[in-house]
Design a protein around this motif. Structure first.
Motif, PDB file in Angstrom:
ATOM      1  N   THR A   4      -5.318  16.153   2.942  1.00 18.90           N
ATOM      2  CA  THR A   4      -6.425  15.215   2.910  1.00 18.90           C
ATOM      3  C   THR A   4      -7.014  15.109   4.304  1.00 18.90           C
ATOM      4  O   THR A   4      -6.280  14.991   5.287  1.00 18.90           O
ATOM      5  N   TYR A  49      -9.798  24.819  -4.269  1.00 16.51           N
ATOM      6  CA  TYR A  49     -10.694  23.674  -4.075  1.00 16.51           C
ATOM      7  C   TYR A  49     -12.073  24.155  -3.630  1.00 16.51           C
ATOM      8  O   TYR A  49     -13.095  23.632  -4.082  1.00 16.51           O
ATOM      9  N   ASP A 122     -13.380  20.959   4.367  1.00 18.91           N
ATOM     10  CA  ASP A 122     -13.404  19.798   5.248  1.00 18.91           C
ATOM     11  C   ASP A 122     -14.824  19.717   5.794  1.00 18.91           C
ATOM     12  O   ASP A 122     -15.308  20.666   6.420  1.00 18.91           O
ATOM     13  N   GLN A 137     -15.838  13.771   1.202  1.00 15.42           N
ATOM     14  CA  GLN A 137     -15.832  14.762   0.136  1.00 15.42           C
ATOM     15  C   GLN A 137     -17.231  15.209  -0.254  1.00 15.42           C
ATOM     16  O   GLN A 137     -18.203  14.486  -0.033  1.00 15.42           O
ATOM     17  N   LEU A 138     -17.306  16.391  -0.839  1.00  9.19           N
ATOM     18  CA  LEU A 138     -18.553  16.878  -1.425  1.00  9.19           C
ATOM     19  C   LEU A 138     -18.911  15.996  -2.612  1.00  9.19           C
ATOM     20  O   LEU A 138     -20.015  15.491  -2.720  1.00  9.19           O
ATOM     21  N   ARG A 142     -12.088  18.536  -7.470  1.00 10.46           N
ATOM     22  CA  ARG A 142     -10.832  18.907  -6.813  1.00 10.46           C
ATOM     23  C   ARG A 142     -10.629  20.397  -7.087  1.00 10.46           C
ATOM     24  O   ARG A 142     -11.446  21.188  -6.694  1.00 10.46           O
ATOM     25  N   SER A 174     -12.168  14.256   1.996  1.00 10.80           N
ATOM     26  CA  SER A 174     -12.089  15.539   1.312  1.00 10.80           C
ATOM     27  C   SER A 174     -10.621  15.881   1.095  1.00 10.80           C
ATOM     28  O   SER A 174      -9.766  15.563   1.924  1.00 10.80           O
TER      29      SER A 174
END
Length: 185
Positions: A4, A49, A122, A137-138, A142, A174
């Motif tokens: 993470t 991912y 990232d 995150q985008l 996941r 992310s």
């Protein structure tokens, strides 16, 4: 192994770099700097991912250009230990997904370390002054893509940065594969 991303360190100044790209040229941070913002993405070829969101990365980076935000992707994985992440395979991966932004190779891993990157993908979203305003995150994807109507966290954050110079206060980290570091021998 999943990792993470670390939380946002708002105001962190983007470290400079000059790295070889799949286009055969060295590319620097100044070369990719956008007039309203810059998105620096740490990705690789083999990570499920990244594979799950490659089309969304392309979609969002294309859309962000209209707001004056430019993007660059950097692969910092150890290609000796993970041959799928080799420079030649980067070319294949980028072509397969239609990437139209620079995809660079950080063989020494010094750029990833300077940014504090920990996973793929990232995302680091910088404002026009190259100060960090987004580390998230985008979207909710996941190892599988999120539903088509999922909130576009990265896109919305970068649009806000382009318009105001400041990212959202609420950001979700992310999650992805850990960067494959070289052994410290």
């Amino acid at each position: 192994m999943a990792a993470t991303a670390d939380p946002l360190q708002r105001g962190f100044q983007a470290p400079g770099f000059s790295l070889p790209g799949i286009d055969g040229r060295n590319t620097s941070l100044e070369d990719v700097r956008g007039p309203r913002g810059t998105l620096v993405m740490f990705i690789c070829n083999h990570c499920p991912y990244v594979q799950a969101v490659a089309a969304r990365i392309k979609r969002d980076t294309e859309a962000l250009r209209a707001f004056g935000v430019h993007a660059v992707a950097i692969n910092s994985n150890d290609a000796n230990a993970y041959p799928e992440d080799s420079f030649d395979n980067m070319k294949i991966f980028a072509q397969k997904h239609g990437f139209d932004f620079p995809y660079l190779y950080d063989e020494t891993q010094q750029v990833a370390k300077a940014y504090g990157a920990v996973c793929t993908p990232d995302f680091f979203g910088f404002n026009a002054d190259l100060k960090l305003e987004y580390r998230g995150q985008l979207d909710a994807s996941r190892k599988q893509s999120a539903p088509a109507d999922a909130r576009r966290d990265l896109f919305e954050a970068m649009r806000q940065i382009a318009e105001t110079g400041r990212g959202p206060d609420e950001q979700y980290p992310s999650i992805g594969c850990s960067i494959k570091w070289k052994d410290a021998a």
